[in-house]
Design a protein around this motif. Structure first.
Motif, PDB file in Angstrom:
ATOM      1  N   ARG A 198       0.881  -1.289   0.036  1.00  0.00           N
ATOM      2  CA  ARG A 198       0.082  -0.053   0.142  1.00  0.00           C
ATOM      3  C   ARG A 198       0.945   1.103   0.184  1.00  0.00           C
ATOM      4  N   PRO A 199       0.421   2.377  -0.731  1.00  0.00           N
ATOM      5  CA  PRO A 199       1.350   3.471  -0.619  1.00  0.00           C
ATOM      6  C   PRO A 199       1.204   4.002   0.725  1.00  0.00           C
ATOM      7  N   GLY A 200       2.348   4.722   1.146  1.00  0.00           N
ATOM      8  CA  GLY A 200       2.333   5.683   2.396  1.00  0.00           C
ATOM      9  C   GLY A 200       1.233   6.774   2.530  1.00  0.00           C
ATOM     10  N   ARG A 201       0.818   7.123   3.575  1.00  0.00           N
ATOM     11  CA  ARG A 201       0.174   7.942   3.798  1.00  0.00           C
ATOM     12  C   ARG A 201       0.434   9.382   3.299  1.00  0.00           C
ATOM     13  N   LEU A 202      -0.470  10.102   2.753  1.00  0.00           N
ATOM     14  CA  LEU A 202      -0.054  11.354   2.271  1.00  0.00           C
ATOM     15  C   LEU A 202       0.374  12.388   3.300  1.00  0.00           C
ATOM     16  N   ASP A 203      -0.306  12.230   4.463  1.00  0.00           N
ATOM     17  CA  ASP A 203      -0.250  13.265   5.564  1.00  0.00           C
ATOM     18  C   ASP A 203       1.139  12.924   6.324  1.00  0.00           C
ATOM     19  N   GLN A 204       1.830  11.947   6.071  1.00  0.00           N
ATOM     20  CA  GLN A 204       3.142  11.558   6.598  1.00  0.00           C
ATOM     21  C   GLN A 204       4.463  11.681   5.725  1.00  0.00           C
ATOM     22  N   PRO A 205       5.509  12.204   5.970  1.00  0.00           N
ATOM     23  CA  PRO A 205       6.554  12.001   5.037  1.00  0.00           C
ATOM     24  C   PRO A 205       7.238  10.625   4.823  1.00  0.00           C
ATOM     25  N   ARG A 206       7.534  10.457   3.801  1.00  0.00           N
ATOM     26  CA  ARG A 206       8.155   9.099   3.257  1.00  0.00           C
ATOM     27  C   ARG A 206       9.474   9.016   4.125  1.00  0.00           C
TER      28      ARG A 206
END
Length: 183
Positions: A6-14
């Protein structure tokens, strides 16, 4: 079937991806660089390098044009020598840094050894001074000899006086055999 990635959350930096560099033993690499730097500092290396350069220049100047591999005023030779210098300089610096580290360790050991020798020397000097002071209070052989001689002279003197005193007490009359207690 559901996608497990699953792609990471957009509200948290990668999280940054780590690049895996090859691992190497710094000690082995340092020894290798010292070996190269030591070889590059020999007359053998200079002679071999001079022979290679002379062969390069001779081949590219005298060979037929179709066999020359560096026809443009030795541009490739300049590139090779620059490449060699660009690798040689850091290797030599690394070898010098390692030598400086060894020198620093040797200097610290020498300093510690010198401090220990100084402490030992000071201890021995104090002990010698204490022995000299103690010997000042102890009778030496010469002192005992002179005292014995003095005592011998005093005894001889007292014996002379005792003889003189006994001679004065004895009457000057001849010895009478009748007065004696002899059997």
């Amino acid at each position: 079937m559901a996608d497990t990635h699953r792609p990471g959350r957009l509200d948290q930096p990668r999280e940054p991806r780590r690049v895996r560099l090859p691992r190497f033993n710094p000690e082995s690499f340092g020894q290798w660089s010292e070996g190269i730097a030591r070889y590059m500092g020999t007359a053998k290396f200079l002679v071999y390098m001079t022979v290679v350069i002379l062969l390069w220049i001779g081949w590219n100047a005298l060979a037929p044009a179709s066999l020359r591999f560096d026809p443009y005023t030795f541009t490739f030779l300049t590139l090779v020598l620059s490449l060699q210098a660009s690798y040689a300089a850091p290797l030599i610096l690394l070898a010098q840094n390692r030598q400086a580290d060894r020198d620093r360790v040797a200097l610290e050991q020498d300093r510690r050894r010198a401090e220990m020798q100084k402490a030992d020397t000071e201890y021995l000097a104090r002990e010698i001074a204490a022995l000299r002071i103690a010997l000042g209070e102890v009778a030496t052989r010469d002192f005992v000899r002179s005292e014995l001689q003095r005592l011998g002279e005093e005894i001889a003197e007292s014996q002379k006086r005792a003889r003189k005193a006994t001679k004065k007490k004895v009457p000057s009359e001849p010895y009478d055999e009748l007065d004696s207690d002899a059997p």
